[in-house]
Scaffold this motif. Structure first.
Motif, PDB file in Angstrom:
ATOM      1  N   HIS A   6       0.847  -1.194   0.000  1.00 57.09           N
ATOM      2  CA  HIS A   6       0.000   0.000   0.000  1.00 57.09           C
ATOM      3  C   HIS A   6       0.883   1.245   0.000  1.00 57.09           C
ATOM      4  N   GLY A   7       0.564   2.205  -0.852  1.00 58.10           N
ATOM      5  CA  GLY A   7       1.314   3.448  -0.912  1.00 58.10           C
ATOM      6  C   GLY A   7       2.452   3.448  -1.912  1.00 58.10           C
ATOM      7  N   THR A   8       2.673   2.326  -2.603  1.00 62.71           N
ATOM      8  CA  THR A   8       3.739   2.264  -3.601  1.00 62.71           C
ATOM      9  C   THR A   8       3.397   3.173  -4.773  1.00 62.71           C
ATOM     10  N   ALA A   9       4.309   4.050  -5.140  1.00 60.03           N
ATOM     11  CA  ALA A   9       4.117   4.904  -6.319  1.00 60.03           C
ATOM     12  C   ALA A   9       4.367   4.072  -7.568  1.00 60.03           C
ATOM     13  N   VAL A  10       3.496   4.223  -8.565  1.00 60.02           N
ATOM     14  CA  VAL A  10       3.645   3.494  -9.820  1.00 60.02           C
ATOM     15  C   VAL A  10       3.589   4.476 -10.985  1.00 60.02           C
ATOM     16  N   LEU A  11       4.192   4.096 -12.098  1.00 65.21           N
ATOM     17  CA  LEU A  11       4.147   4.878 -13.322  1.00 65.21           C
ATOM     18  C   LEU A  11       3.156   4.213 -14.261  1.00 65.21           C
ATOM     19  N   ILE A  12       2.038   4.889 -14.527  1.00 63.97           N
ATOM     20  CA  ILE A  12       1.026   4.369 -15.439  1.00 63.97           C
ATOM     21  C   ILE A  12       1.467   4.697 -16.860  1.00 63.97           C
ATOM     22  N   VAL A  13       1.580   3.656 -17.683  1.00 68.42           N
ATOM     23  CA  VAL A  13       2.033   3.792 -19.063  1.00 68.42           C
ATOM     24  C   VAL A  13       0.847   4.020 -19.997  1.00 68.42           C
ATOM     25  N   ASP A  25     -12.858   0.322  -0.485  1.00 67.70           N
ATOM     26  CA  ASP A  25     -13.775   1.395  -0.072  1.00 67.70           C
ATOM     27  C   ASP A  25     -15.059   1.416  -0.904  1.00 67.70           C
ATOM     28  N   GLY A  26     -15.244   0.394  -1.772  1.00 69.00           N
ATOM     29  CA  GLY A  26     -16.487   0.261  -2.515  1.00 69.00           C
ATOM     30  C   GLY A  26     -16.527   0.931  -3.876  1.00 69.00           C
ATOM     31  N   ARG A  27     -15.420   1.500  -4.319  1.00 69.61           N
ATOM     32  CA  ARG A  27     -15.383   2.154  -5.624  1.00 69.61           C
ATOM     33  C   ARG A  27     -15.123   1.114  -6.696  1.00 69.61           C
ATOM     34  N   GLY A  28     -16.034   1.029  -7.671  1.00 70.32           N
ATOM     35  CA  GLY A  28     -15.872   0.070  -8.756  1.00 70.32           C
ATOM     36  C   GLY A  28     -15.444   0.762 -10.036  1.00 70.32           C
ATOM     37  N   SER A  29     -14.651   0.067 -10.839  1.00 69.92           N
ATOM     38  CA  SER A  29     -14.184   0.619 -12.105  1.00 69.92           C
ATOM     39  C   SER A  29     -13.821  -0.514 -13.053  1.00 69.92           C
ATOM     40  N   PRO A  42       7.009  -6.454 -11.099  1.00 70.44           N
ATOM     41  CA  PRO A  42       7.146  -6.369 -12.548  1.00 70.44           C
ATOM     42  C   PRO A  42       6.112  -5.439 -13.174  1.00 70.44           C
ATOM     43  N   ALA A  43       6.275  -5.163 -14.458  1.00 72.05           N
ATOM     44  CA  ALA A  43       5.274  -4.426 -15.225  1.00 72.05           C
ATOM     45  C   ALA A  43       4.021  -5.286 -15.346  1.00 72.05           C
ATOM     46  N   GLY A  44       2.895  -4.646 -15.536  1.00 68.74           N
ATOM     47  CA  GLY A  44       1.656  -5.390 -15.726  1.00 68.74           C
ATOM     48  C   GLY A  44       0.451  -4.513 -15.495  1.00 68.74           C
ATOM     49  N   PHE A  45      -0.725  -5.108 -15.647  1.00 67.72           N
ATOM     50  CA  PHE A  45      -1.975  -4.389 -15.452  1.00 67.72           C
ATOM     51  C   PHE A  45      -2.415  -4.447 -14.001  1.00 67.72           C
ATOM     52  N   ILE A  46      -2.916  -3.317 -13.507  1.00 70.63           N
ATOM     53  CA  ILE A  46      -3.511  -3.245 -12.176  1.00 70.63           C
ATOM     54  C   ILE A  46      -4.841  -2.506 -12.304  1.00 70.63           C
ATOM     55  N   PRO A  47      -5.840  -2.892 -11.504  1.00 69.89           N
ATOM     56  CA  PRO A  47      -7.138  -2.221 -11.601  1.00 69.89           C
ATOM     57  C   PRO A  47      -7.058  -0.786 -11.100  1.00 69.89           C
ATOM     58  N   ASP A  48      -7.675   0.115 -11.842  1.00 72.58           N
ATOM     59  CA  ASP A  48      -7.673   1.525 -11.457  1.00 72.58           C
ATOM     60  C   ASP A  48      -8.357   1.742 -10.108  1.00 72.58           C
ATOM     61  N   ALA A  49      -9.301   0.883  -9.771  1.00 70.81           N
ATOM     62  CA  ALA A  49      -9.997   1.011  -8.487  1.00 70.81           C
ATOM     63  C   ALA A  49      -9.034   0.903  -7.303  1.00 70.81           C
ATOM     64  N   TYR A  52      -4.841   5.409  -6.624  1.00 68.42           N
ATOM     65  CA  TYR A  52      -5.333   6.775  -6.480  1.00 68.42           C
ATOM     66  C   TYR A  52      -4.714   7.639  -7.572  1.00 68.42           C
ATOM     67  N   THR A  53      -5.558   8.080  -8.509  1.00 66.53           N
ATOM     68  CA  THR A  53      -5.096   8.974  -9.576  1.00 66.53           C
ATOM     69  C   THR A  53      -5.758  10.345  -9.475  1.00 66.53           C
ATOM     70  N   GLY A  54      -6.737  10.481  -8.585  1.00 63.71           N
ATOM     71  CA  GLY A  54      -7.450  11.747  -8.445  1.00 63.71           C
ATOM     72  C   GLY A  54      -8.653  11.868  -9.368  1.00 63.71           C
ATOM     73  N   THR A  55      -8.901  10.845 -10.195  1.00 67.35           N
ATOM     74  CA  THR A  55     -10.026  10.873 -11.118  1.00 67.35           C
ATOM     75  C   THR A  55     -10.470   9.448 -11.435  1.00 67.35           C
TER      76      THR A  55
END
Length: 64
Positions: A6-13, A25-29, A42-49, A52-55
């Protein structure tokens, strides 16, 4: 599959749409972020839910 602390900064490509994932927290996406590799995983896909991107909208271009 990898787990990042938790709290790891990631670079979204790039982003894409897929299965809906609900965060603790119940937010679905249906948005998924492809991240660059980190020292913790490693690199890979993670759910946006789970990121935290602010949007709830994509923050990067669509993955090719």
């Amino acid at each position: 599959m990898a787990n990042l602390p938790h709290g790891t900064a990631v670079l979204i490509v790039c982003t894409t749409r897929g299965d809906v994932v609900v965060s603790p927290d119940g937010r679905g996406s249906d948005l998924w972020n492809y991240i660059a590799p980190t020292d913790l995983g490693p690199a890979g896909f993670i759910p946006d839910a789970w990121v935290y991107t602010g949007t709830d909208e994509p923050t990067r271009p669509e993955c090719a």
